[in-house]
Design an enzyme around this catalytic site. Sequence first.
Site, PDB file in Angstrom:
ATOM      1  N   LEU A 280       0.807  -1.220   0.000  1.00 43.08           N
ATOM      2  CA  LEU A 280       0.000   0.000   0.000  1.00 43.08           C
ATOM      3  C   LEU A 280       0.844   1.276   0.000  1.00 43.08           C
ATOM      4  CD1 LEU A 280      -2.596  -1.187   2.666  1.00 43.08           C
ATOM      5  CD2 LEU A 280      -2.716  -1.397   0.177  1.00 43.08           C
TER       6      LEU A 280
ATOM      7  N   HIS B 115      -3.559   4.309  -2.157  1.00 43.32           N
ATOM      8  CA  HIS B 115      -4.512   3.394  -1.514  1.00 43.32           C
ATOM      9  C   HIS B 115      -5.100   4.049  -0.264  1.00 43.32           C
ATOM     10  CE1 HIS B 115      -1.666   0.343  -3.401  1.00 43.32           C
ATOM     11  NE2 HIS B 115      -2.829  -0.015  -3.915  1.00 43.32           N
TER      12      HIS B 115
ATOM     13  N   GLN C 178      -5.292 -11.772 -13.336  1.00 39.68           N
ATOM     14  CA  GLN C 178      -5.185 -10.536 -14.108  1.00 39.68           C
ATOM     15  C   GLN C 178      -3.766 -10.281 -14.613  1.00 39.68           C
ATOM     16  OE1 GLN C 178      -6.494  -8.133 -10.552  1.00 39.68           O
ATOM     17  NE2 GLN C 178      -5.107  -6.623 -11.416  1.00 39.68           N
TER      18      GLN C 178
ATOM     19  N   LYS D 257      -6.043   6.437 -11.200  1.00 37.44           N
ATOM     20  CA  LYS D 257      -4.741   6.078 -11.789  1.00 37.44           C
ATOM     21  C   LYS D 257      -4.945   4.992 -12.850  1.00 37.44           C
ATOM     22  CE  LYS D 257      -0.328   4.604 -11.837  1.00 37.44           C
ATOM     23  NZ  LYS D 257      -0.571   3.271 -12.381  1.00 37.44           N
TER      24      LYS D 257
ATOM     25  N   ARG E 101       4.187  -0.516  -8.315  1.00 35.54           N
ATOM     26  CA  ARG E 101       5.239  -0.935  -9.247  1.00 35.54           C
ATOM     27  C   ARG E 101       6.393   0.057  -9.320  1.00 35.54           C
ATOM     28  NH1 ARG E 101       0.639  -3.351 -12.272  1.00 35.54           N
ATOM     29  NH2 ARG E 101       1.113  -5.570 -12.484  1.00 35.54           N
TER      30      ARG E 101
END
Length: 282
Positions: free
Chosen positions: A33, A37, A61, A149, A187
């Site tokens: 997080l 978030h 996913q 985002k 990321r």
Amino acid sequence: MRVFQKTSELASYINKLKREGKSVGFVPTMGYLHEGHLSLVRCAKRENDTVVVSIFVNPTQFGKGEDFDRYPRDLDRDLKLLQKEGVEIVFVPQVGDMYPEGFSTFVEETKLSRKWEGEFRPGHFKGVCTVVLKLFNIVKPDRAYFGEKDFQQLKVIQKMVKDLNLDVEIVGCPIVREEDGLAMSSRNVYLSKEEREQATAIYQSFQLAQKLVKEGLKNPRELEKRIVNFLKKFPLIKEIDYVAIVDEDTLEPVKEIKGKERILVAVRLPSARLIDNWKLEI
Ligand code: PAF
């Protein structure tokens, strides 16, 4: 704060809250997080009696060769952050519980999800829709919170909710950026120091685009070209998957900039693929 791993235990706890007439706000996450978030959590807290956060790195996913295995994970840190925010319930399911042997049902939105991310990450939104619908069925939220985002994801989920008559309000929340403009993302941790520096080019390209539009540029193809040319000056931006000026509702490229468009961008650096977007103002 209660942490649930088992779906059935969470479900009975939620049923109890519902019987007490409490509203439930839900923030689905893949963990690791950051402030983005936490901004969703704060928004959910303001608008609901109870907040549920899920932490689940959803394998369906991720495509083959993508970063599922190395996706950053730090549950202890996440739980501490959520505790500090005063979150009441955290749901941390196991992959085998969400996708037991023989699992064979998937949900697919077939219009908005085809372009952009859908083109570069085939099957991605099918995995997202499937897990989000499963989580909705388990958590039974009144409202669910998603960051802008991942703008296309937000739109695809809104569409799924509409098409399938799901009884949940989807709330989109603004992008949270680092001081130099880079959109917060789990990321970002992949980026080397040099990549991290050059990653701000995305935000700088949005500022350039916004300035050009304010100065009167109306041709979206010309604006896309100017953004691409700007990004190409940064040697660590190895590939530009797409730069597109799209209508916010249809996600289709627009013919003229009128002031209700989004710039969508996806680029690849050596260690990470980054996406971002910008709402143009006229
Ligand atoms: O945006 C994310 O983190 C994920 O796509 C989501 C919505 C939690 C589904 O796995």
